[in-house]
Design an enzyme around this catalytic site. Sequence first.
Site, PDB file in Angstrom:
ATOM      1  CG  HIS A 163      -1.783  -1.150   1.384  1.00 36.93           C
ATOM      2  ND1 HIS A 163      -2.177  -1.636   2.599  1.00 36.93           N
ATOM      3  CD2 HIS A 163      -2.357  -1.959   0.464  1.00 36.93           C
ATOM      4  CE1 HIS A 163      -2.961  -2.688   2.429  1.00 36.93           C
ATOM      5  NE2 HIS A 163      -3.084  -2.907   1.138  1.00 36.93           N
ATOM      6  CG  ASP A 194      -3.992  -6.042   0.096  1.00 36.96           C
ATOM      7  OD1 ASP A 194      -4.030  -4.865  -0.304  1.00 36.96           O
ATOM      8  OD2 ASP A 194      -3.726  -6.346   1.270  1.00 36.96           O
ATOM      9  CE1 TYR A 207       0.423  -0.341   9.252  1.00 41.81           C
ATOM     10  CE2 TYR A 207      -1.099  -0.821  11.024  1.00 41.81           C
ATOM     11  CZ  TYR A 207      -0.475  -1.191   9.858  1.00 41.81           C
ATOM     12  OH  TYR A 207      -0.741  -2.410   9.309  1.00 41.81           O
ATOM     13  CE  LYS A 225       1.567   3.415   5.427  1.00 41.01           C
ATOM     14  NZ  LYS A 225       1.272   2.081   4.929  1.00 41.01           N
TER      15      LYS A 225
END
Length: 183
Positions: free
Chosen positions: A63, A168, A132, A72
């Site tokens: 992603h 995905d 995250y 991130k």
Amino acid sequence: MKAIAIPGISGAYLFEPVPYADERGFFCRTFDAEVVRAAGIDPDAFVQDSVSRSVLGVLRGLHLRSGAGEAKLVRCSYGRIFDVVVDLRPASPTYRALATFELSGETQESLYIPAGCAHGFQALTGIADVSYRIDRPHDPAEDVTIAYDDSELAVPWPLPAVAVSDRDRKAPSLADVLRNLEG
């Protein structure tokens, strides 16, 4: 805690904490604004914290975000994961480079992934919790997904993928994504 530059991905860092362990277990600092700032990252830029829980073999990714992208700070807080970063910043000296890591609840290391890099991971334990810290509010219109089994990337996933989201599973190839991002 120390910051270790990742040679394979320009601007990526592994933050290695120093846990204190005794008969009760352990304690460690998983985020230190001064260490992050010394690595050239604005610690105040993070605006959202999220967590995912996956079971053995679950694969998430690859992603990234279009537009300004999304940086991130990723940490496996429980269990172990095989983590993947792909540099998709055309002006980067490591453009199209792929780097892999094993992150675990034992080490509590955090991986800083610069905006413009794709990210994915696979759970290597019965339960794997991933935290995250993200520098932009989520906008689903900017979500980009690359096929986790793209032949050009040839990510060496350690386990068969036992569960993959529809998003995905249906993701386009790297070549198709790059064409769409450039166009």
